[in-house]
Design an enzyme around this catalytic site. Structure first.
Site, mmCIF file in Angstrom:
data_model
loop_
_atom_site.group_PDB
_atom_site.id
_atom_site.type_symbol
_atom_site.label_atom_id
_atom_site.label_comp_id
_atom_site.label_asym_id
_atom_site.label_seq_id
_atom_site.Cartn_x
_atom_site.Cartn_y
_atom_site.Cartn_z
ATOM 1 N N TYR A 143 45.761 57.448 94.899
ATOM 2 C CA TYR A 143 46.495 58.138 95.958
ATOM 3 C C TYR A 143 47.982 57.865 95.778
ATOM 4 C CZ TYR A 143 48.092 59.266 100.720
ATOM 5 O OH TYR A 143 48.744 59.782 101.808
ATOM 6 N N ASP A 238 52.535 53.703 89.820
ATOM 7 C CA ASP A 238 52.618 53.668 91.275
ATOM 8 C C ASP A 238 52.248 52.248 91.701
ATOM 9 O OD1 ASP A 238 52.279 53.763 93.997
ATOM 10 O OD2 ASP A 238 51.103 55.612 94.008
ATOM 11 N N LYS A 266 55.747 49.237 100.510
ATOM 12 C CA LYS A 266 55.047 48.122 101.141
ATOM 13 C C LYS A 266 55.880 46.839 101.170
ATOM 14 C CE LYS A 266 51.201 50.657 101.387
ATOM 15 N NZ LYS A 266 50.614 51.152 102.624
#
Length: 427
Positions: A143, A238, A266
Protein backbone atom coordinates in the site's frame (compact mmCIF):
# COMPACT_ATOMS: atom_id res chain seq x y z
CA UNK A 1 -24.99 -0.38 30.16
CA UNK A 2 -23.35 1.28 27.19
CA UNK A 3 -19.72 2.28 27.45
CA UNK A 4 -18.68 5.85 26.81
CA UNK A 5 -16.86 4.67 23.66
CA UNK A 6 -20.13 3.25 22.32
CA UNK A 7 -21.95 6.50 23.03
CA UNK A 8 -19.20 8.58 21.43
CA UNK A 9 -19.12 6.34 18.36
CA UNK A 10 -22.88 6.66 17.92
CA UNK A 11 -22.50 10.44 18.11
CA UNK A 12 -19.52 10.47 15.73
CA UNK A 13 -21.48 8.57 13.07
CA UNK A 14 -23.91 11.47 12.88
CA UNK A 15 -21.14 13.86 11.89
CA UNK A 16 -18.17 11.91 10.48
CA UNK A 17 -18.32 9.44 7.60
CA UNK A 18 -18.56 6.04 9.25
CA UNK A 19 -17.81 7.75 12.55
CA UNK A 20 -14.09 7.86 11.79
CA UNK A 21 -11.49 9.81 9.82
CA UNK A 22 -9.52 6.78 8.63
CA UNK A 23 -11.39 3.68 7.50
CA UNK A 24 -9.55 0.96 9.48
CA UNK A 25 -10.46 2.63 12.78
CA UNK A 26 -14.12 1.67 12.32
CA UNK A 27 -13.59 -1.97 13.46
CA UNK A 28 -15.52 -3.19 10.38
CA UNK A 29 -13.31 -6.25 9.83
CA UNK A 30 -13.28 -7.39 13.46
CA UNK A 31 -16.74 -6.24 14.58
CA UNK A 32 -17.63 -4.31 17.67
CA UNK A 33 -17.21 -0.67 18.60
CA UNK A 34 -13.98 1.33 18.24
CA UNK A 35 -12.27 2.23 21.48
CA UNK A 36 -12.04 6.00 21.97
CA UNK A 37 -8.70 7.00 23.49
CA UNK A 38 -8.22 9.95 25.86
CA UNK A 39 -4.54 9.74 26.78
CA UNK A 40 -1.30 7.82 26.35
CA UNK A 41 1.94 7.52 28.28
CA UNK A 42 4.91 5.39 27.35
CA UNK A 43 3.71 1.97 26.17
CA UNK A 44 0.19 2.42 27.54
CA UNK A 45 -3.02 4.11 26.43
CA UNK A 46 -6.21 4.79 28.34
CA UNK A 47 -9.70 4.88 26.86
CA UNK A 48 -12.52 7.25 27.73
CA UNK A 49 -13.92 4.72 30.21
CA UNK A 50 -10.63 4.66 32.13
CA UNK A 51 -9.42 1.24 30.94
CA UNK A 52 -5.68 0.89 30.22
CA UNK A 53 -4.06 -1.12 27.43
CA UNK A 54 -0.54 -2.01 26.34
CA UNK A 55 -0.41 -0.36 22.93
CA UNK A 56 0.99 -2.17 19.88
CA UNK A 57 -0.58 0.20 17.35
CA UNK A 58 1.34 3.32 18.40
CA UNK A 59 -0.63 5.47 15.97
CA UNK A 60 0.19 2.85 13.29
CA UNK A 61 3.90 3.25 13.79
CA UNK A 62 5.01 6.85 14.43
CA UNK A 63 5.48 6.60 18.20
CA UNK A 64 8.80 4.76 18.17
CA UNK A 65 9.75 6.10 21.61
CA UNK A 66 6.26 5.83 23.11
CA UNK A 67 3.37 8.13 23.93
CA UNK A 68 3.94 11.63 25.29
CA UNK A 69 7.70 11.24 25.58
CA UNK A 70 8.92 14.19 27.68
CA UNK A 71 11.56 15.23 25.11
CA UNK A 72 8.99 15.28 22.31
CA UNK A 73 6.37 17.10 24.37
CA UNK A 74 8.91 19.74 25.39
CA UNK A 75 10.14 20.21 21.82
CA UNK A 76 6.59 20.71 20.53
CA UNK A 77 5.65 23.10 23.34
CA UNK A 78 8.80 25.21 22.98
CA UNK A 79 8.31 25.46 19.23
CA UNK A 80 4.58 26.23 19.46
CA UNK A 81 5.32 29.11 21.82
CA UNK A 82 7.23 30.77 18.99
CA UNK A 83 4.60 30.11 16.31
CA UNK A 84 2.90 27.13 14.70
CA UNK A 85 3.35 27.79 10.99
CA UNK A 86 5.00 30.39 8.78
CA UNK A 87 4.91 29.22 5.17
CA UNK A 88 8.57 30.19 5.12
CA UNK A 89 11.81 28.29 5.76
CA UNK A 90 12.88 27.50 9.32
CA UNK A 91 16.14 26.13 10.69
CA UNK A 92 14.36 23.03 12.01
CA UNK A 93 13.73 21.78 8.47
CA UNK A 94 17.44 21.67 7.72
CA UNK A 95 18.26 20.11 11.10
CA UNK A 96 15.82 17.26 10.53
CA UNK A 97 17.09 16.78 6.98
CA UNK A 98 20.66 16.47 8.24
CA UNK A 99 19.55 13.92 10.85
CA UNK A 100 17.72 11.81 8.25
CA UNK A 101 20.61 11.96 5.76
CA UNK A 102 23.01 10.75 8.43
CA UNK A 103 20.90 7.60 8.84
CA UNK A 104 19.56 6.76 5.38
CA UNK A 105 22.16 5.50 2.86
CA UNK A 106 20.07 6.37 -0.20
CA UNK A 107 19.26 9.99 0.63
CA UNK A 108 21.30 12.95 -0.62
CA UNK A 109 18.47 15.48 -0.92
CA UNK A 110 15.08 15.72 0.82
CA UNK A 111 11.69 17.33 0.26
CA UNK A 112 9.42 17.49 3.30
CA UNK A 113 5.75 16.77 2.63
CA UNK A 114 2.68 16.15 4.80
CA UNK A 115 1.82 12.44 4.55
CA UNK A 116 3.09 9.12 3.29
CA UNK A 117 0.48 9.27 0.54
CA UNK A 118 1.88 12.61 -0.62
CA UNK A 119 5.45 11.28 -0.53
CA UNK A 120 4.54 8.32 -2.74
CA UNK A 121 2.47 10.45 -5.09
CA UNK A 122 5.39 12.83 -5.48
CA UNK A 123 7.81 9.94 -6.04
CA UNK A 124 5.73 8.67 -8.95
CA UNK A 125 5.50 12.10 -10.55
CA UNK A 126 9.23 12.70 -10.10
CA UNK A 127 10.18 9.28 -11.49
CA UNK A 128 8.01 9.81 -14.55
CA UNK A 129 9.36 13.31 -15.09
CA UNK A 130 12.99 12.25 -14.64
CA UNK A 131 12.84 9.16 -16.87
CA UNK A 132 10.33 10.38 -19.45
CA UNK A 133 8.45 7.11 -19.01
CA UNK A 134 4.90 6.41 -17.82
CA UNK A 135 4.64 2.90 -16.32
CA UNK A 136 4.99 2.13 -12.63
CA UNK A 137 5.42 -1.35 -11.19
CA UNK A 138 4.09 -2.18 -7.72
CA UNK A 139 3.39 -5.35 -5.73
CA UNK A 140 0.25 -7.10 -4.55
CA UNK A 141 -0.53 -6.23 -0.97
CA UNK A 142 1.80 -3.22 -0.90
CA UNK A 143 0.00 0.00 0.00
CA UNK A 144 1.44 3.35 -1.04
CA UNK A 145 -1.34 5.62 0.11
CA UNK A 146 -4.62 6.45 -1.60
CA UNK A 147 -2.96 7.69 -4.80
CA UNK A 148 -5.16 6.88 -7.81
CA UNK A 149 -2.42 5.18 -9.84
CA UNK A 150 -1.27 3.08 -6.86
CA UNK A 151 -4.63 1.96 -5.48
CA UNK A 152 -4.33 -1.31 -7.39
CA UNK A 153 -4.15 -4.62 -5.49
CA UNK A 154 -3.22 -2.51 -2.48
CA UNK A 155 -2.91 -3.43 1.18
CA UNK A 156 -3.93 -1.62 4.39
CA UNK A 157 -7.55 -0.52 4.65
CA UNK A 158 -8.33 -1.69 1.11
CA UNK A 159 -7.61 -5.27 2.19
CA UNK A 160 -9.20 -4.81 5.60
CA UNK A 161 -12.50 -3.66 4.12
CA UNK A 162 -12.40 -6.09 1.19
CA UNK A 163 -12.41 -3.35 -1.43
CA UNK A 164 -10.80 -4.64 -4.68
CA UNK A 165 -10.31 -1.18 -6.12
CA UNK A 166 -12.11 2.11 -5.71
CA UNK A 167 -14.82 3.94 -7.62
CA UNK A 168 -13.53 7.31 -8.76
CA UNK A 169 -10.30 5.93 -10.16
CA UNK A 170 -10.53 5.96 -13.98
CA UNK A 171 -9.22 2.94 -15.83
CA UNK A 172 -7.04 5.29 -17.85
CA UNK A 173 -5.17 6.19 -14.66
CA UNK A 174 -4.33 2.63 -13.66
CA UNK A 175 -3.58 1.23 -17.10
CA UNK A 176 0.04 2.35 -16.69
CA UNK A 177 0.33 0.50 -13.35
CA UNK A 178 1.86 -2.98 -13.48
CA UNK A 179 1.55 -5.41 -10.57
CA UNK A 180 3.54 -8.46 -9.55
CA UNK A 181 3.54 -10.87 -6.59
CA UNK A 182 5.66 -9.71 -3.65
CA UNK A 183 8.96 -11.55 -3.20
CA UNK A 184 8.67 -13.09 -6.71
CA UNK A 185 11.63 -11.79 -8.70
CA UNK A 186 10.94 -14.11 -11.64
CA UNK A 187 7.55 -12.46 -12.20
CA UNK A 188 9.24 -9.06 -12.16
CA UNK A 189 11.81 -10.21 -14.72
CA UNK A 190 8.99 -11.24 -17.05
CA UNK A 191 7.38 -7.81 -16.76
CA UNK A 192 10.69 -6.08 -17.43
CA UNK A 193 11.24 -8.30 -20.47
CA UNK A 194 7.95 -7.05 -21.90
CA UNK A 195 7.74 -3.47 -20.61
CA UNK A 196 11.23 -2.59 -19.37
CA UNK A 197 11.85 0.40 -21.65
CA UNK A 198 8.57 2.00 -20.52
CA UNK A 199 8.88 1.48 -16.74
CA UNK A 200 9.67 4.70 -14.89
CA UNK A 201 9.83 3.21 -11.39
CA UNK A 202 9.46 0.15 -9.24
CA UNK A 203 7.72 0.97 -5.95
CA UNK A 204 8.13 -1.54 -3.15
CA UNK A 205 7.76 -1.76 0.60
CA UNK A 206 11.07 -3.42 1.55
CA UNK A 207 9.23 -4.58 4.64
CA UNK A 208 5.57 -4.83 3.76
CA UNK A 209 3.54 -3.39 6.61
CA UNK A 210 0.14 -3.14 4.99
CA UNK A 211 -0.66 -6.82 4.51
CA UNK A 212 0.60 -7.35 8.04
CA UNK A 213 4.40 -7.47 8.45
CA UNK A 214 6.07 -9.37 5.58
CA UNK A 215 9.81 -8.71 5.18
CA UNK A 216 11.28 -8.93 1.70
CA UNK A 217 13.74 -11.69 0.93
CA UNK A 218 17.22 -10.23 0.37
CA UNK A 219 17.52 -11.74 -3.13
CA UNK A 220 14.23 -10.08 -4.09
CA UNK A 221 15.41 -6.55 -3.29
CA UNK A 222 18.83 -7.24 -4.82
CA UNK A 223 17.08 -8.46 -7.97
CA UNK A 224 14.95 -5.32 -8.17
CA UNK A 225 18.06 -3.16 -7.86
CA UNK A 226 19.72 -5.05 -10.69
CA UNK A 227 16.69 -4.90 -13.00
CA UNK A 228 16.29 -1.15 -12.44
CA UNK A 229 19.99 -0.56 -13.10
CA UNK A 230 19.82 -2.50 -16.37
CA UNK A 231 16.64 -0.84 -17.62
CA UNK A 232 17.09 2.75 -16.44
CA UNK A 233 14.04 2.60 -14.15
CA UNK A 234 14.20 4.12 -10.67
CA UNK A 235 13.95 1.92 -7.60
CA UNK A 236 11.68 3.51 -4.98
CA UNK A 237 11.55 2.18 -1.43
CA UNK A 238 8.37 3.02 0.42
CA UNK A 239 9.81 3.18 3.94
CA UNK A 240 6.88 5.02 5.44
CA UNK A 241 6.56 2.12 7.89
CA UNK A 242 10.00 0.50 7.86
CA UNK A 243 11.93 3.77 8.08
CA UNK A 244 13.73 4.00 11.44
CA UNK A 245 11.97 0.78 12.49
CA UNK A 246 13.52 -2.06 10.48
CA UNK A 247 16.78 -0.43 11.58
CA UNK A 248 17.75 3.14 12.49
CA UNK A 249 18.66 3.60 8.82
CA UNK A 250 15.56 1.83 7.58
CA UNK A 251 15.27 -1.38 5.59
CA UNK A 252 17.79 -0.05 3.05
CA UNK A 253 20.45 -0.06 5.76
CA UNK A 254 19.37 -3.44 7.10
CA UNK A 255 19.40 -5.09 3.66
CA UNK A 256 22.31 -3.17 2.17
CA UNK A 257 20.29 -2.29 -0.94
CA UNK A 258 20.25 1.42 -1.85
CA UNK A 259 17.18 2.79 -3.67
CA UNK A 260 17.12 5.82 -5.95
CA UNK A 261 14.20 7.37 -4.05
CA UNK A 262 12.85 6.81 -0.54
CA UNK A 263 9.42 7.67 0.82
CA UNK A 264 9.34 8.36 4.56
CA UNK A 265 6.55 9.06 7.04
CA UNK A 266 5.32 7.91 10.46
CA UNK A 267 8.41 8.03 12.73
CA UNK A 268 9.89 11.06 10.93
CA UNK A 269 7.15 13.17 12.55
CA UNK A 270 7.18 11.50 15.95
CA UNK A 271 3.38 11.57 16.12
CA UNK A 272 2.74 14.77 14.19
CA UNK A 273 1.71 14.69 10.53
CA UNK A 274 4.73 14.96 8.29
CA UNK A 275 6.58 12.87 5.73
CA UNK A 276 9.41 13.20 3.22
CA UNK A 277 10.65 12.18 -0.19
CA UNK A 278 14.41 11.76 -0.49
CA UNK A 279 16.97 10.25 -2.80
CA UNK A 280 19.81 10.76 -5.24
CA UNK A 281 20.74 14.41 -5.68
CA UNK A 282 20.50 14.34 -9.48
CA UNK A 283 16.99 12.89 -9.33
CA UNK A 284 15.73 15.06 -6.48
CA UNK A 285 17.02 18.24 -8.12
CA UNK A 286 14.50 17.56 -10.87
CA UNK A 287 11.84 18.88 -8.48
CA UNK A 288 10.86 22.56 -8.57
CA UNK A 289 12.34 25.08 -8.00
CA UNK A 290 15.58 23.57 -9.40
CA UNK A 291 13.81 21.34 -11.91
CA UNK A 292 10.64 21.12 -14.00
CA UNK A 293 8.62 18.64 -11.89
CA UNK A 294 6.24 20.66 -9.74
CA UNK A 295 5.52 19.83 -6.11
CA UNK A 296 4.59 22.14 -3.24
CA UNK A 297 2.70 22.28 0.05
CA UNK A 298 1.84 25.14 2.39
CA UNK A 299 2.34 23.09 5.57
CA UNK A 300 5.33 21.09 4.33
CA UNK A 301 8.14 21.35 6.87
CA UNK A 302 5.77 22.55 9.58
CA UNK A 303 7.89 23.62 12.56
CA UNK A 304 5.92 21.64 15.15
CA UNK A 305 6.30 18.43 13.13
CA UNK A 306 9.98 19.12 12.50
CA UNK A 307 10.62 19.61 16.21
CA UNK A 308 8.71 16.45 17.11
CA UNK A 309 10.50 14.36 14.49
CA UNK A 310 13.91 15.70 15.43
CA UNK A 311 13.39 14.96 19.13
CA UNK A 312 12.17 11.45 18.28
CA UNK A 313 15.08 10.57 15.99
CA UNK A 314 17.70 12.00 18.34
CA UNK A 315 16.35 9.84 21.15
CA UNK A 316 15.88 6.73 19.03
CA UNK A 317 19.42 6.82 17.64
CA UNK A 318 21.25 7.03 20.97
CA UNK A 319 23.56 4.03 21.52
CA UNK A 320 21.64 0.88 22.32
CA UNK A 321 18.16 2.42 22.27
CA UNK A 322 16.84 0.92 19.02
CA UNK A 323 18.69 -2.36 19.62
CA UNK A 324 17.03 -2.68 23.02
CA UNK A 325 13.55 -2.24 21.56
CA UNK A 326 14.34 -4.69 18.77
CA UNK A 327 15.47 -7.30 21.31
CA UNK A 328 12.31 -6.69 23.35
CA UNK A 329 10.23 -7.32 20.20
CA UNK A 330 11.98 -10.66 19.73
CA UNK A 331 11.20 -11.66 23.32
CA UNK A 332 7.54 -10.72 22.80
CA UNK A 333 7.22 -12.87 19.69
CA UNK A 334 9.05 -15.84 21.23
CA UNK A 335 6.71 -15.65 24.22
CA UNK A 336 3.61 -15.49 22.03
CA UNK A 337 4.76 -18.42 19.90
CA UNK A 338 5.49 -20.55 22.96
CA UNK A 339 2.08 -19.89 24.49
CA UNK A 340 0.27 -20.49 21.20
CA UNK A 341 2.08 -23.80 20.76
CA UNK A 342 1.22 -24.86 24.31
CA UNK A 343 -2.45 -24.16 23.54
CA UNK A 344 -2.34 -26.00 20.20
CA UNK A 345 -2.88 -22.82 18.20
CA UNK A 346 -1.07 -22.41 14.87
CA UNK A 347 0.76 -19.09 14.98
CA UNK A 348 3.59 -17.78 12.80
CA UNK A 349 5.30 -14.49 13.58
CA UNK A 350 7.51 -12.13 11.60
CA UNK A 351 9.85 -9.37 12.75
CA UNK A 352 11.70 -6.47 11.17
CA UNK A 353 13.34 -4.44 13.89
CA UNK A 354 10.48 -3.06 15.99
CA UNK A 355 7.78 -4.11 13.50
CA UNK A 356 6.09 -7.47 13.83
CA UNK A 357 3.37 -9.65 12.36
CA UNK A 358 1.04 -12.27 13.85
CA UNK A 359 -0.42 -14.86 11.46
CA UNK A 360 -2.86 -17.57 12.48
CA UNK A 361 -1.66 -20.32 10.19
CA UNK A 362 0.22 -23.61 10.21
CA UNK A 363 2.62 -22.32 7.54
CA UNK A 364 6.16 -21.81 8.76
CA UNK A 365 6.91 -18.92 6.40
CA UNK A 366 4.98 -15.90 5.16
CA UNK A 367 6.38 -14.44 1.94
CA UNK A 368 3.51 -12.87 0.02
CA UNK A 369 -0.10 -11.79 -0.15
CA UNK A 370 -1.40 -15.26 -0.91
CA UNK A 371 0.13 -16.54 2.34
CA UNK A 372 -1.48 -13.71 4.30
CA UNK A 373 -4.87 -14.16 2.65
CA UNK A 374 -4.80 -17.86 3.56
CA UNK A 375 -4.56 -17.19 7.30
CA UNK A 376 -7.47 -17.78 9.70
CA UNK A 377 -9.22 -14.40 9.81
CA UNK A 378 -11.94 -15.61 12.18
CA UNK A 379 -9.36 -16.77 14.70
CA UNK A 380 -7.66 -13.37 14.48
CA UNK A 381 -10.95 -11.62 15.25
CA UNK A 382 -11.45 -13.73 18.36
CA UNK A 383 -7.84 -13.18 19.42
CA UNK A 384 -8.16 -9.44 18.84
CA UNK A 385 -11.25 -9.09 21.01
CA UNK A 386 -9.87 -11.38 23.70
CA UNK A 387 -6.68 -9.32 23.93
CA UNK A 388 -8.65 -6.06 23.87
CA UNK A 389 -10.76 -7.26 26.78
CA UNK A 390 -7.55 -8.25 28.60
CA UNK A 391 -6.01 -4.80 28.13
CA UNK A 392 -3.84 -5.28 25.04
CA UNK A 393 -4.48 -3.00 22.06
CA UNK A 394 -3.71 -4.46 18.62
CA UNK A 395 -4.66 -3.05 15.22
CA UNK A 396 -8.28 -3.99 14.39
CA UNK A 397 -7.23 -5.77 11.20
CA UNK A 398 -5.40 -8.96 10.28
CA UNK A 399 -3.65 -6.95 7.55
CA UNK A 400 -1.87 -4.41 9.75
CA UNK A 401 1.61 -4.75 11.26
CA UNK A 402 2.23 -4.36 14.97
CA UNK A 403 4.75 -1.97 16.52
CA UNK A 404 6.88 -1.79 19.65
CA UNK A 405 8.38 1.33 21.22
CA UNK A 406 11.43 1.94 23.36
CA UNK A 407 8.99 2.48 26.27
CA UNK A 408 7.78 -1.14 26.26
CA UNK A 409 9.21 -2.68 29.42
CA UNK A 410 9.03 -5.81 31.60
CA UNK A 411 5.62 -4.86 32.97
CA UNK A 412 4.21 -4.47 29.46
CA UNK A 413 5.74 -7.79 28.39
CA UNK A 414 4.36 -9.70 31.37
CA UNK A 415 0.90 -8.17 30.94
CA UNK A 416 0.83 -9.04 27.23
CA UNK A 417 2.02 -12.64 27.60
CA UNK A 418 -0.29 -13.35 30.53
CA UNK A 419 -3.21 -12.03 28.51
CA UNK A 420 -2.20 -14.05 25.45
CA UNK A 421 -1.93 -17.27 27.45
CA UNK A 422 -5.52 -16.86 28.66
CA UNK A 423 -6.83 -15.93 25.20
CA UNK A 424 -5.02 -18.74 23.38
CA UNK A 425 -6.63 -21.21 25.78
CA UNK A 426 -10.04 -20.23 24.38
CA UNK A 427 -9.06 -20.33 20.69
Amino acid sequence: MSSRSENLFAQAQQHLVGGVNSAVRAFRSVGGTPVFIRRGEGAWIEDVDGKRYVDYVLSYGPLAIGHAHPEVVEAIADTAARGTSFGAPTELETELAVQVKSLMPGIERLRMVNSGTEACMSAVRLARGYTGRDRVLKFRGNYHGHVDALLVEAGSGVLTLGIPGSPGVPASVTETTLTAPYNDIDAVRQLFAEYGETIAAVLVEPVAGNMNCVPAMPAFLEGLRSLCDDSGALLVFDEVMSGFRAAPGGAQAAYGVTPDLTCLGKVIGGGLPTAALGGRADVMEYLAPTGPVYQAGTLSGNPLAMASGLATLRNLTRPGVHAGAEAWTGRLLAGLEARAEAAGVGLTTTQAGTMFGLFFTDKDEIVGFEDVAGCDADRFKRFFHGMLEAGVYLAPSAFEAGFVSTAHDEAALAHTLDAAERVFAHL
